[in-house]
Design a protein around this motif. Structure first.
Motif, PDB file in Angstrom:
ATOM      1  N   ALA A 100       0.822  -1.214   0.000  1.00  0.00           N
ATOM      2  CA  ALA A 100       0.000   0.000   0.000  1.00  0.00           C
ATOM      3  C   ALA A 100       0.851   1.257   0.000  1.00  0.00           C
ATOM      4  N   ARG A 101       2.005   1.209   0.643  1.00  0.00           N
ATOM      5  CA  ARG A 101       2.834   2.413   0.735  1.00  0.00           C
ATOM      6  C   ARG A 101       3.858   2.504  -0.387  1.00  0.00           C
ATOM      7  N   SER A 102       3.958   1.492  -1.238  1.00  0.00           N
ATOM      8  CA  SER A 102       4.979   1.526  -2.280  1.00  0.00           C
ATOM      9  C   SER A 102       4.436   1.513  -3.699  1.00  0.00           C
ATOM     10  N   ILE A 103       3.146   1.157  -3.888  1.00  0.00           N
ATOM     11  CA  ILE A 103       2.573   1.091  -5.233  1.00  0.00           C
ATOM     12  C   ILE A 103       1.413   2.066  -5.357  1.00  0.00           C
ATOM     13  N   PRO A 104       1.535   3.111  -6.159  1.00  0.00           N
ATOM     14  CA  PRO A 104       0.416   4.034  -6.355  1.00  0.00           C
ATOM     15  C   PRO A 104      -0.817   3.297  -6.864  1.00  0.00           C
ATOM     16  N   GLY A 105      -1.944   3.538  -6.234  1.00  0.00           N
ATOM     17  CA  GLY A 105      -3.180   2.880  -6.633  1.00  0.00           C
ATOM     18  C   GLY A 105      -3.481   1.601  -5.881  1.00  0.00           C
ATOM     19  N   ALA A 106      -2.505   1.092  -5.116  1.00  0.00           N
ATOM     20  CA  ALA A 106      -2.723  -0.164  -4.398  1.00  0.00           C
ATOM     21  C   ALA A 106      -3.826  -0.033  -3.353  1.00  0.00           C
TER      22      ALA A 106
END
Length: 229
Positions: free
Chosen positions: A16-22
């Motif tokens: 969640a904190r590393s992939i935009p849109g996750a």
């Protein structure tokens, strides 16, 4: 082509904190990336009857995409704290009194309807009191410690705040149960519709609020991920 195991075996919080849109994907899939952010994608998907491979493939496709907002992992703790207080703490203090007022109005006027959310106003009042106590402890005790770099001394307060975040998650589940998943019933008046729109916003804000704290501010590994990227 098989999905890289690294995606399947990363925690929801890390993804969640590393992939935009996750976060939007997890929310749409019913995966709790804030309070249960330590679970791997593989485990969380299995527990919820979801196709982990398909979710991982979608996440892999998102990697390197356009950023949705700022990457707070790279921000100084003090700057992230200011954002949390201004964007979420202040917002919750505005949201809840009005939602309580609307809920009491709906219960008073439509109490005879079987789909009326009986007990919602009291539930929101309890949430307001718990959130206010929680936010005050953060603002007066924990956040000043983190802003001054006193992370080792903050371990105890962080543990308490994480536990209270779990309680907030339970309160959101109770909110969903009282409102049929915050789905506005047929024939609802404008007040009822405004109430449920506000409840959905509160839910989304609180989920993202907890995510920023649990998975970034409180998690030392978040900064390490940036430094080693």
């Amino acid at each position: 082509m098989s999905t890289p195991a690294s995606t399947l075996d990363q925690s929801l919080g890390s993804l969640a904190r590393s992939i935009p849109g996750a976060t939007a994907l997890f929310d749409a899939s019913g995966l709790d990336f804030c309070c249960a952010g330590n679970k791997t994608l593989r485990k969380a998907a299995a527990e919820n009857g979801l196709d982990a491979e398909a979710l991982a493939a979608r996440l892999d496709a998102m990697r390197g995409g356009p950023a949705e907002g700022r990457d707070w992992r790279a921000a100084p703790a003090a700057e992230l704290i200011d954002h949390i207080v201004e964007r979420y703490h202040a917002r919750h203090r505005e949201q809840l009194p009005e939602l309580i007022r609307l809920a009491r109005r709906v219960e008073q006027v439509h109490g005879e309807r079987p789909d009326c959310p009986a007990g919602l106003a009291d539930h929101l009042e309890a949430m307001r009191q718990e959130l206010e106590s929680h936010m005050m402890k953060e603002e007066q005790i924990l956040f000043p410690m983190l802003a001054r770099g006193m992370r080792p001394q903050a371990a105890g307060p962080i543990s308490v705040m994480r536990f209270e975040h779990e309680q907030h998650g339970d309160a959101l589940e109770g909110l969903s149960a009282l409102t049929n998943g915050i789905v506005t019933p047929s024939g609802a008046c404008n007040t009822w519709r405004a109430l449920y729109l506000g409840l959905a916003t509160l839910r989304d804000d609180l989920v993202n609020h907890i995510h920023l704290e649990n998975n970034i501010l409180f998690d030392e590994s978040a900064a390490a991920e940036v430094s080693h990227a």
